[in-house]
Design an enzyme around this catalytic site. Structure first.
Site, PDB file in Angstrom:
ATOM      1  CE  LYS A 120      20.467  40.305   1.823  1.00  0.00           C
ATOM      2  NZ  LYS A 120      20.822  39.142   0.980  1.00  0.00           N
ATOM      3  CB  THR A 151      34.046  61.791  -8.987  1.00  0.00           C
ATOM      4  OG1 THR A 151      35.089  62.030  -8.030  1.00  0.00           O
ATOM      5  CG2 THR A 151      33.273  63.076  -9.226  1.00  0.00           C
ATOM      6  CG  HIS A 152      36.793  58.228  -9.819  1.00  0.00           C
ATOM      7  ND1 HIS A 152      37.139  57.740 -11.061  1.00  0.00           N
ATOM      8  CD2 HIS A 152      37.137  59.546  -9.816  1.00  0.00           C
ATOM      9  CE1 HIS A 152      37.679  58.712 -11.783  1.00  0.00           C
ATOM     10  NE2 HIS A 152      37.674  59.822 -11.046  1.00  0.00           N
ATOM     11  CD  GLU A 212      19.424  42.955  -6.736  1.00  0.00           C
ATOM     12  OE1 GLU A 212      18.902  41.852  -6.974  1.00  0.00           O
ATOM     13  OE2 GLU A 212      20.051  43.195  -5.686  1.00  0.00           O
ATOM     14  CE  LYS A 233       6.079  42.784 -38.753  1.00  0.00           C
ATOM     15  NZ  LYS A 233       7.140  42.260 -39.630  1.00  0.00           N
ATOM     16  CG  ASN A 288       6.251  44.058 -49.933  1.00  0.00           C
ATOM     17  OD1 ASN A 288       6.087  43.008 -49.318  1.00  0.00           O
ATOM     18  ND2 ASN A 288       6.917  44.123 -51.068  1.00  0.00           N
ATOM     19  CB  SER A 321      16.898  36.274   2.098  1.00  0.00           C
ATOM     20  OG  SER A 321      17.630  35.061   2.079  1.00  0.00           O
ATOM     21  CG  ASN A 336      17.370  40.524  -1.127  1.00  0.00           C
ATOM     22  OD1 ASN A 336      18.313  40.898  -0.431  1.00  0.00           O
ATOM     23  ND2 ASN A 336      16.949  39.269  -1.131  1.00  0.00           N
TER      24      ASN A 336
END
Length: 463
Positions: A288, A160-161, A295, A330, A115, A282, A290
């Protein structure tokens, strides 16, 4: 090594070994073998203390020390044979030690339990991960500082947004992430200080009647002190939860930055160019490039969040002290640590390699009426209008510019004065994006001078 078909370490209490299902659910060696070096370090410290306290003979302690070094060498060299029948890393190491040194191996477990042994091993492993995360965060922060210093005066749109808000500088945006990862660094360091107490010597749950020296083993293992309560010492997994909490917040920051890199590197934005080292092509579309590394970093946060929740769920209903549930502490921590370190390394590499497209950033900085707030501020500062009135007047001029299909600086003075008679030629001095960012001299603002000051401050902080 001899064939190990059953675990004799249990002693005489059980007449027969567990069947295959019980062995499979009970064994942890498949994952806790990652604790091998920590387990052996703890055992070496424990054996040395037992000898210093006269609990075992010095000759036995020396045999144990040499035997443990041999076991460690076998594990690191890949020749060690792990046995599921022996359940965990502790029993695997002890069984092999007995094969090497004989009877002295049986004295190693005096005054300790699995323990306190596993709690010590796991703490040492998590502490190593905190140190590794600190180093990785420092490397990432340095990469961001290099980007910020190079682009302290490069204008770009602030959002913003995800809508154009006000012009900022590239350096200011990079320094926002320095602050975020700086807080992660602080959490990592803070967690390390709090967790650096040694459980070794707490034994099963009540301590031991042997005259052990817990300060000696704590010092040998680099702990600040021994833990003060034996019940808490063996049942505590706060250190792992704190690590996962800090890792989760850090992963969230990495994911936010990764999302921006995905957006910025798109053909629609072209704010940054990621290096070929962190991009893929791609299989069908030859044009492409990527941002796969970004990601994948963005996705890692799910695994790390999941590990945090999983361990919380394991621990939430456990009475003191140790329960076998805690064997499930663990795997999720191992997985989270692996993925955090990979994500930090990948992000640091992307930041170091990426190229900010200054011309594209600058061209986008003035779009979306990004200096409208500067116009409103000017109306407050020069004619002395209340801000709400200035806000309304600026809105009417934005509507006029939209109708004409132009930006605010392209309106004529007469058109400006149609919204308010006190507007004069001076208003155009605040409408350019360069003027806008240079004026934001408040502490923490986007002005290049402020950015450079923050870069210098952070370089001093991290050394």
């Amino acid at each position: 090594m001899t064939d190990k078909t059953s675990n004799k370490m249990w002693g005489g209490r059980f007449a027969a070994g567990p069947d295959a299902i019980m062995e499979a659910i009970n064994a942890s060696i498949g994952f806790d073998k990652r604790l091998a070096s920590q387990d052996i370090a703890g055992s070496r410290a424990h054996a040395a203390m037992l000898a210093a306290q006269g609990i075992i003979d010095t000759s036995d302690a020396e045999a144990i020390r040499e035997g443990l070094l041999t076991v460690l060498s076998e594990i690191e060299g890949g020749s060690f044979e792990f046995s599921a029948a022996l359940e965990d890393i502790h029993m695997n190491v002890e069984a092999r030690l007995k094969e090497i040194v004989g009877e002295p191996a049986g004295r190693l477990h005096t005054a300790r339990s699995r323990n306190d042994q596993v709690a010590t091993d796991f703490k040492l492993w998590v502490r190593d991960q905190l140190d590794a995360a600190e180093s990785a965060l420092l490397a990432l922060i340095r990469a961001l500082l290099a980007q910020a210093g190079a682009g302290a005066d490069w204008v770009m749109p602030g959002f913003t947004h995800l809508q154009t808000a006000q012009p900022v500088t590239w350096g200011h945006h990079m320094m926002a992430y320095v602050e975020m990862f700086g807080r992660d660094l602080s959490r990592i360091r803070d967690a390390r200080v709090r967790m650096n107490e040694s459980p070794l010597g707490a034994a099963a749950l009540a301590g031991t009647s042997f005259p052990i020296d817990r300060d000696m083993t704590a010092q040998a293992l680099g702990f600040d002190r021994p833990s003060a309560n034996s019940l808490d010492a063996v049942s505590d997994r706060d250190f792992a939860l704190e690590y996962l909490g800090a890792a989760s917040i850090c992963a969230m920051h990495l994911s936010r930055f990764a999302e921006e890199l995905v957006i910025w590197s798109s053909a629609q934005f072209r704010f940054v160019t990621l290096s070929d080292r962190f991009s893929t092509g791609s299989s069908i579309m030859p044009q492409k490039k990527n941002p796969d590394a970004a990601e994948l970093i963005r996705a890692k946060v799910g695994r790390i969040f999941g590990a945090n929740v999983a361990l919380m769920m394991v621990m939430k209903g456990l009475p003191l002290a140790y329960s076998k549930d805690m064997q499930e502490d663990k795997e999720q921590v191992f997985d989270a640590a692996d993925n955090l370190m990979l994500a930090l390394a990948a992000m640091e590499g992307m930041v170091r390699d990426m190229t900010a497209n200054r011309a594209q950033l600058g061209a986008a900085a003035g779009s979306g009426f990004s200096t409208a707030t500067d116009l409103a501020d000017w109306l407050v500062r020069v004619p002395g209008l209340p801000f709400r009135d200035a806000h309304h007047i600026t809105g009417s001029l934005v509507a006029l510019a939209e109708k004409k299909g132009c930006d605010l600086p392209d309106l004529t003075l007469d058109e400006m004065k149609s919204a308010h008679a006190d507007i004069n030629e001076d208003v155009f001095s605040v409408l350019g994006v360069e003027n806008s960012v240079n004026s934001r001299m408040s502490y923490g603002g986007t002005a290049p001078a402020q950015v450079r000051a923050q870069v210098a401050r952070w370089k001093e902080v991290i050394g």
